[in-house]
Design a protein around this motif. Structure first.
Motif, PDB file in Angstrom:
ATOM      1  N   ARG A  59       0.342  -1.303   0.362  1.00 55.85           N
ATOM      2  CA  ARG A  59      -0.055   0.003  -0.199  1.00 55.85           C
ATOM      3  C   ARG A  59       0.316   1.208   0.172  1.00 55.85           C
ATOM      4  O   ARG A  59       1.012   2.208  -0.774  1.00 55.85           O
ATOM      5  CB  ARG A  59      -1.197   0.147   1.562  1.00 55.85           C
ATOM      6  CG  ARG A  59      -2.103   1.442   1.205  1.00 55.85           C
ATOM      7  CD  ARG A  59      -2.729   1.281   2.338  1.00 55.85           C
ATOM      8  NE  ARG A  59      -2.596   1.638   3.879  1.00 55.85           N
ATOM      9  CZ  ARG A  59      -1.841   0.144   4.020  1.00 55.85           C
ATOM     10  NH1 ARG A  59      -2.673  -0.630   4.218  1.00 55.85           N
ATOM     11  NH2 ARG A  59      -1.904   0.623   5.548  1.00 55.85           N
ATOM     12  N   LEU A  60       1.958   1.541   0.754  1.00 55.87           N
ATOM     13  CA  LEU A  60       3.093   2.321   0.602  1.00 55.87           C
ATOM     14  C   LEU A  60       4.111   2.532  -0.327  1.00 55.87           C
ATOM     15  O   LEU A  60       3.170   3.625  -0.510  1.00 55.87           O
ATOM     16  CB  LEU A  60       3.814   2.264   2.258  1.00 55.87           C
ATOM     17  CG  LEU A  60       4.935   3.526   1.619  1.00 55.87           C
ATOM     18  CD1 LEU A  60       4.166   4.544   2.405  1.00 55.87           C
ATOM     19  CD2 LEU A  60       6.388   2.934   2.984  1.00 55.87           C
ATOM     20  N   LEU A  61       4.468   1.916  -0.939  1.00 52.75           N
ATOM     21  CA  LEU A  61       4.390   1.581  -2.359  1.00 52.75           C
ATOM     22  C   LEU A  61       3.625   2.120  -3.076  1.00 52.75           C
ATOM     23  O   LEU A  61       4.063   3.053  -4.185  1.00 52.75           O
ATOM     24  CB  LEU A  61       5.028   0.515  -2.899  1.00 52.75           C
ATOM     25  CG  LEU A  61       6.519   0.177  -1.921  1.00 52.75           C
ATOM     26  CD1 LEU A  61       6.959  -1.127  -2.697  1.00 52.75           C
ATOM     27  CD2 LEU A  61       7.442   1.244  -2.282  1.00 52.75           C
ATOM     28  N   SER A  62       2.307   1.774  -3.528  1.00 55.62           N
ATOM     29  CA  SER A  62       1.375   2.419  -4.313  1.00 55.62           C
ATOM     30  C   SER A  62       1.044   3.702  -4.627  1.00 55.62           C
ATOM     31  O   SER A  62       0.392   4.244  -5.075  1.00 55.62           O
ATOM     32  CB  SER A  62       0.236   1.474  -4.091  1.00 55.62           C
ATOM     33  OG  SER A  62       0.221   0.014  -4.772  1.00 55.62           O
ATOM     34  N   GLU A  63       0.890   4.136  -3.445  1.00 57.57           N
ATOM     35  CA  GLU A  63       0.651   5.758  -2.274  1.00 57.57           C
ATOM     36  C   GLU A  63       1.513   6.448  -3.158  1.00 57.57           C
ATOM     37  O   GLU A  63       1.390   7.753  -3.478  1.00 57.57           O
ATOM     38  CB  GLU A  63       0.691   5.410  -1.503  1.00 57.57           C
ATOM     39  CG  GLU A  63      -0.754   5.229  -0.848  1.00 57.57           C
ATOM     40  CD  GLU A  63      -0.213   5.289   0.509  1.00 57.57           C
ATOM     41  OE1 GLU A  63      -0.061   5.775   1.620  1.00 57.57           O
ATOM     42  OE2 GLU A  63      -1.880   4.995   0.954  1.00 57.57           O
ATOM     43  N   GLU A  64       2.997   6.265  -3.314  1.00 59.06           N
ATOM     44  CA  GLU A  64       4.000   6.852  -4.197  1.00 59.06           C
ATOM     45  C   GLU A  64       3.972   6.498  -5.363  1.00 59.06           C
ATOM     46  O   GLU A  64       5.186   6.683  -6.104  1.00 59.06           O
ATOM     47  CB  GLU A  64       5.658   6.113  -3.511  1.00 59.06           C
ATOM     48  CG  GLU A  64       5.731   6.154  -1.835  1.00 59.06           C
ATOM     49  CD  GLU A  64       5.863   7.763  -1.886  1.00 59.06           C
ATOM     50  OE1 GLU A  64       6.337   8.473  -2.272  1.00 59.06           O
ATOM     51  OE2 GLU A  64       5.428   7.990  -0.932  1.00 59.06           O
ATOM     52  N   GLY A  65       3.188   5.646  -5.946  1.00 60.28           N
ATOM     53  CA  GLY A  65       3.005   5.731  -7.733  1.00 60.28           C
ATOM     54  C   GLY A  65       3.975   4.598  -7.955  1.00 60.28           C
ATOM     55  O   GLY A  65       4.171   4.410  -9.072  1.00 60.28           O
ATOM     56  N   LEU A  66       3.959   3.833  -7.172  1.00 59.77           N
ATOM     57  CA  LEU A  66       4.571   2.523  -7.680  1.00 59.77           C
ATOM     58  C   LEU A  66       4.056   1.407  -7.556  1.00 59.77           C
ATOM     59  O   LEU A  66       2.851   1.330  -6.805  1.00 59.77           O
ATOM     60  CB  LEU A  66       6.489   2.111  -6.949  1.00 59.77           C
ATOM     61  CG  LEU A  66       7.221   3.566  -6.364  1.00 59.77           C
ATOM     62  CD1 LEU A  66       7.918   2.584  -5.469  1.00 59.77           C
ATOM     63  CD2 LEU A  66       7.881   3.552  -8.268  1.00 59.77           C
ATOM     64  N   THR A  67       4.139   0.018  -9.055  1.00 65.10           N
ATOM     65  CA  THR A  67       3.292  -0.944  -8.875  1.00 65.10           C
ATOM     66  C   THR A  67       4.022  -2.027  -7.863  1.00 65.10           C
ATOM     67  O   THR A  67       4.877  -2.283  -8.353  1.00 65.10           O
ATOM     68  CB  THR A  67       3.163  -1.459 -10.589  1.00 65.10           C
ATOM     69  OG1 THR A  67       2.204  -0.903 -10.575  1.00 65.10           O
ATOM     70  CG2 THR A  67       2.886  -2.802 -10.180  1.00 65.10           C
ATOM     71  N   ALA A  68       3.366  -2.388  -6.886  1.00 63.75           N
ATOM     72  CA  ALA A  68       4.043  -3.448  -5.617  1.00 63.75           C
ATOM     73  C   ALA A  68       3.188  -5.205  -6.244  1.00 63.75           C
ATOM     74  O   ALA A  68       1.960  -4.673  -5.918  1.00 63.75           O
ATOM     75  CB  ALA A  68       4.343  -3.567  -4.790  1.00 63.75           C
ATOM     76  N   ASP A  69       4.424  -5.429  -6.340  1.00 61.49           N
ATOM     77  CA  ASP A  69       4.098  -7.246  -6.299  1.00 61.49           C
ATOM     78  C   ASP A  69       4.279  -8.197  -4.794  1.00 61.49           C
ATOM     79  O   ASP A  69       5.731  -7.376  -4.373  1.00 61.49           O
ATOM     80  CB  ASP A  69       4.533  -8.122  -7.548  1.00 61.49           C
ATOM     81  CG  ASP A  69       3.489  -7.599  -8.685  1.00 61.49           C
ATOM     82  OD1 ASP A  69       2.466  -6.721  -8.477  1.00 61.49           O
ATOM     83  OD2 ASP A  69       4.550  -7.947  -9.759  1.00 61.49           O
ATOM     84  N   ALA A  70       4.008  -8.604  -4.428  1.00 55.46           N
ATOM     85  CA  ALA A  70       3.778  -9.469  -2.961  1.00 55.46           C
ATOM     86  C   ALA A  70       4.442 -11.215  -3.200  1.00 55.46           C
ATOM     87  O   ALA A  70       3.641 -11.421  -3.990  1.00 55.46           O
ATOM     88  CB  ALA A  70       3.266  -9.034  -1.306  1.00 55.46           C
ATOM     89  N   CYS A  71       5.417 -11.552  -2.467  1.00 50.88           N
ATOM     90  CA  CYS A  71       5.269 -12.903  -2.757  1.00 50.88           C
ATOM     91  C   CYS A  71       6.026 -13.056  -0.997  1.00 50.88           C
ATOM     92  O   CYS A  71       6.636 -12.007   0.090  1.00 50.88           O
ATOM     93  CB  CYS A  71       6.034 -13.694  -3.566  1.00 50.88           C
ATOM     94  SG  CYS A  71       8.008 -13.170  -3.888  1.00 50.88           S
ATOM     95  N   ALA A  72       5.382 -14.124   0.024  1.00 49.39           N
ATOM     96  CA  ALA A  72       5.906 -14.558   1.040  1.00 49.39           C
ATOM     97  C   ALA A  72       7.036 -15.590   1.116  1.00 49.39           C
ATOM     98  O   ALA A  72       7.655 -16.037   2.076  1.00 49.39           O
ATOM     99  CB  ALA A  72       4.726 -15.192   1.825  1.00 49.39           C
TER     100      ALA A  72
END
Length: 226
Positions: free
Chosen positions: A22-35
């Motif tokens: 969410r933070l990176l998205s708010e900075e205008g970046l596209t963020a994917d996640a894996c665990a």
């Protein structure tokens, strides 16, 4: 807004992972996640990410092993190590293994964002991409063909950047749907075909740079076969 700057967040703490995305998205970046480390290596190896935010401790391995695997694969993607380990010896180990920067939990949001931005600015090849007569200014989000700026929608621009990232290689419909649209669609969807057709129209006399490889996918090439 669709952005072409992609960040992979590797974090097994679900709450923290969601916060970072969410933070990176708010900075205008596209963020994917894996665990997991195995998923991180597989996703990072696609070469589509501009930055990896990597947790040291993962359920199947650790960030050090992921760093080594990514670097051994020849990828220069910047890696920001995120961990509770703050000892000098461990910071040095992370950097020597291939991490580009290091931030210790708990961290200040402003510092994390600043480090992310700094790594992106320093990343080799981040500012511009080129395939034959096609040039992309990733900072200005401008695509130009033979010196003339292309009038692209956000999605067309994201699609073009992905194809340029994988120039001279075949990219499947599924890969494009996952990376450009960021979610899974009905396999019968014609989203990719429609956008490829529109993109070809805008490439004009250079439309044959974007090839259809029957039964496989699409390929952007500087030397069309026809």
């Amino acid at each position: 807004m669709v952005t072409d700057v992609k960040v992979l967040v590797v974090e097994d703490d679900v709450k923290l992972s969601r916060f970072l995305v969410r933070l990176l998205s708010e900075e205008g970046l596209t963020a994917d996640a894996c665990a997991s480390g195995s998923d991180a290596i597989a996703q990072a190896s696609t070469g589509i990410y501009d930055l990896v935010v990597l947790d040291w401790m993962l359920p199947d391995t650790d960030g050090i092993a992921v760093c080594r695997a990514v670097r051994q694969a020849g990828l220069a993607t910047p890696i920001l190590m995120l961990t509770a380990r703050g000892e000098l010896r461990e910071r040095v180990l992370g950097l020597e293994t291939g991490a580009d920067d290091y931030i210790v939990k708990p961290f200040e949001v402003e510092e994390l964002v600043a480090r992310v931005r700094s790594l992106l600015r320093r990343a080799s090849g981040f500012r511009s991409l080129r395939v034959g007569p096609l040039a992309i200014d990733r900072v200005g989000r401008i695509a130009a063909l033979d010196g003339a700026t292309l009038d692209l929608t956000a999605r067309e621009y994201a699609l073009l950047v992905d194809l340029v990232h994988h120039a001279e290689k075949v990219v499947t419909r599924t890969e494009l749907l996952t990376r450009v649209w960021g979610t899974k669609f009905d396999p019968s969807s014609n989203l990719v075909e429609v956008h490829v057709s529109r993109l070809r129209d805008k490439l004009g006399v250079f439309a044959n740079m974007l090839e259809t490889v029957r039964g496989a996918g699409y390929r952007l090439t500087a030397k069309p076969s026809r």
